[in-house]
Design a protein around this motif. Structure first.
Motif, PDB file in Angstrom:
ATOM      1  N   ILE A  92       0.839  -1.204   0.000  1.00 48.98           N
ATOM      2  CA  ILE A  92       0.000   0.000   0.000  1.00 48.98           C
ATOM      3  C   ILE A  92       0.876   1.257   0.000  1.00 48.98           C
ATOM      4  N   LEU A  93       1.946   1.244   0.811  1.00 53.29           N
ATOM      5  CA  LEU A  93       2.865   2.389   0.820  1.00 53.29           C
ATOM      6  C   LEU A  93       3.491   2.612  -0.548  1.00 53.29           C
ATOM      7  N   LEU A  94       3.889   1.531  -1.208  1.00 54.16           N
ATOM      8  CA  LEU A  94       4.484   1.672  -2.537  1.00 54.16           C
ATOM      9  C   LEU A  94       3.473   2.185  -3.550  1.00 54.16           C
TER      10      LEU A  94
ATOM     11  N   ALA B 108       2.201   9.489  -5.706  1.00 52.96           N
ATOM     12  CA  ALA B 108       2.722  10.814  -5.357  1.00 52.96           C
ATOM     13  C   ALA B 108       3.936  11.169  -6.215  1.00 52.96           C
ATOM     14  N   MET B 109       4.809  10.206  -6.445  1.00 50.05           N
ATOM     15  CA  MET B 109       5.993  10.469  -7.272  1.00 50.05           C
ATOM     16  C   MET B 109       5.582  10.752  -8.715  1.00 50.05           C
ATOM     17  N   ASN B 110       4.622  10.000  -9.239  1.00 52.38           N
ATOM     18  CA  ASN B 110       4.140  10.231 -10.592  1.00 52.38           C
ATOM     19  C   ASN B 110       3.519  11.619 -10.725  1.00 52.38           C
ATOM     20  N   ARG B 111       2.740  12.004  -9.743  1.00 52.22           N
ATOM     21  CA  ARG B 111       2.110  13.329  -9.768  1.00 52.22           C
ATOM     22  C   ARG B 111       3.162  14.435  -9.687  1.00 52.22           C
ATOM     23  N   ALA B 112       4.188  14.221  -8.886  1.00 52.87           N
ATOM     24  CA  ALA B 112       5.250  15.224  -8.775  1.00 52.87           C
ATOM     25  C   ALA B 112       6.020  15.348 -10.084  1.00 52.87           C
ATOM     26  N   ILE B 113       6.248  14.249 -10.749  1.00 48.32           N
ATOM     27  CA  ILE B 113       6.963  14.307 -12.027  1.00 48.32           C
ATOM     28  C   ILE B 113       6.105  14.970 -13.096  1.00 48.32           C
ATOM     29  N   ASP B 114       4.813  14.634 -13.122  1.00 44.10           N
ATOM     30  CA  ASP B 114       3.916  15.203 -14.138  1.00 44.10           C
ATOM     31  C   ASP B 114       3.611  16.679 -13.913  1.00 44.10           C
ATOM     32  N   HIS B 115       3.538  17.112 -12.653  1.00 43.78           N
ATOM     33  CA  HIS B 115       3.109  18.477 -12.354  1.00 43.78           C
ATOM     34  C   HIS B 115       4.163  19.299 -11.637  1.00 43.78           C
TER      35      HIS B 115
ATOM     36  N   PRO C  43      15.053  20.156  -5.809  1.00 47.78           N
ATOM     37  CA  PRO C  43      14.855  19.047  -6.739  1.00 47.78           C
ATOM     38  C   PRO C  43      13.814  18.046  -6.235  1.00 47.78           C
ATOM     39  N   ILE C  44      13.448  18.146  -4.980  1.00 46.51           N
ATOM     40  CA  ILE C  44      12.424  17.276  -4.417  1.00 46.51           C
ATOM     41  C   ILE C  44      11.176  18.122  -4.190  1.00 46.51           C
ATOM     42  N   TYR C  45      10.648  18.672  -5.259  1.00 46.92           N
ATOM     43  CA  TYR C  45       9.448  19.503  -5.186  1.00 46.92           C
ATOM     44  C   TYR C  45       8.217  18.647  -5.467  1.00 46.92           C
ATOM     45  N   PHE C  46       7.216  18.760  -4.625  1.00 47.76           N
ATOM     46  CA  PHE C  46       5.955  18.062  -4.828  1.00 47.76           C
ATOM     47  C   PHE C  46       4.839  19.093  -4.862  1.00 47.76           C
TER      48      PHE C  46
ATOM     49  N   PHE D 274      10.723  14.656   0.739  1.00 51.07           N
ATOM     50  CA  PHE D 274      11.601  13.767   1.507  1.00 51.07           C
ATOM     51  C   PHE D 274      10.827  12.567   2.028  1.00 51.07           C
ATOM     52  N   PHE D 275       9.612  12.815   2.521  1.00 53.66           N
ATOM     53  CA  PHE D 275       8.788  11.734   3.062  1.00 53.66           C
ATOM     54  C   PHE D 275       8.483  10.686   1.995  1.00 53.66           C
ATOM     55  N   VAL D 276       8.046  11.129   0.826  1.00 54.10           N
ATOM     56  CA  VAL D 276       7.692  10.180  -0.240  1.00 54.10           C
ATOM     57  C   VAL D 276       8.923   9.427  -0.724  1.00 54.10           C
ATOM     58  N   THR D 277      10.029  10.115  -0.890  1.00 56.09           N
ATOM     59  CA  THR D 277      11.248   9.470  -1.377  1.00 56.09           C
ATOM     60  C   THR D 277      11.729   8.386  -0.420  1.00 56.09           C
ATOM     61  N   PHE D 278      11.816   8.713   0.856  1.00 54.59           N
ATOM     62  CA  PHE D 278      12.309   7.726   1.814  1.00 54.59           C
ATOM     63  C   PHE D 278      11.290   6.620   2.073  1.00 54.59           C
ATOM     64  N   THR D 279      10.004   6.920   1.931  1.00 54.43           N
ATOM     65  CA  THR D 279       9.005   5.876   2.081  1.00 54.43           C
ATOM     66  C   THR D 279       9.092   4.883   0.934  1.00 54.43           C
TER      67      THR D 279
END
Length: 154
Positions: free
Chosen positions: A23-25, A31-38, A54-57, A66-71
């Motif tokens: 579920i976390l993945l 979240a990562m896909n949304r950050a890359i797209d937007h 560079p870690i803009y969401f 940071f939270f999404v990346t480390f999760t």
């Protein structure tokens, strides 16, 4: 006697942790896909903003990246540790225990690191329901992974 009791608890913890890491993945991948797209779109003639990260969401707050990346990192390592744990629970020998215990301990440490960023994200507020769900699963998973590590060493 204690080893037999732990042997019955370990598969339940493995299934629970596997579902929670999956579920976390899933949410982290969204979240990562949304950050890359937007995220920021910088053309060849444009300059980066003064406080560019560079870690803009585009959702959440300053701790979200940071939270999404480390999760995501903790989720991948957690799934790998669960695979080693399934192998150990199948044979239940001392030769497979060290691999399961060491990978579970590393996964727990990364999950606790992600949990620290979850607490920071909660403190800063301004996040959506999916990120709140991800925070809750990370906090709960840090406890269940610790119980699993204790069961392996017990």
């Amino acid at each position: 006697m204690a080893s037999e009791q732990m042997r019955s608890v370990v598969p339940l913890l493995l299934v629970l942790n596997f579902c929670m890491y999956a579920i976390l993945l899933g949410i982290g991948g969204w979240a990562m896909n949304r950050a890359i797209d937007h995220g920021f779109i910088i053309g060849p003639t444009l300059h980066l903003p003064a406080h560019f990260s560079p870690i803009y969401f585009p959702m959440g707050n300053a701790a979200t990246g940071f939270f999404v990346t480390f999760t995501l990192i903790a989720g991948v390592v957690g799934i790998a540790s669960i695979l080693a744990g399934f192998d150990h629970s199948r044979v239940w020998e001392s030769t497979s225990r060290s691999a399961a215990a060491s990978s579970a301990l590393i996964a727990w440490a990364l999950t606790v690191l992600a949990m620290g960023f979850a607490w920071k994200e909660i403190d800063l507020e301004g996040r959506n329901v999916r990120l709140r769900t991800m925070e809750a699963f990370t906090i709960i998973l840090s406890v269940t992974q610790l119980i699993y590590v204790a069961a392996l060493y017990g």
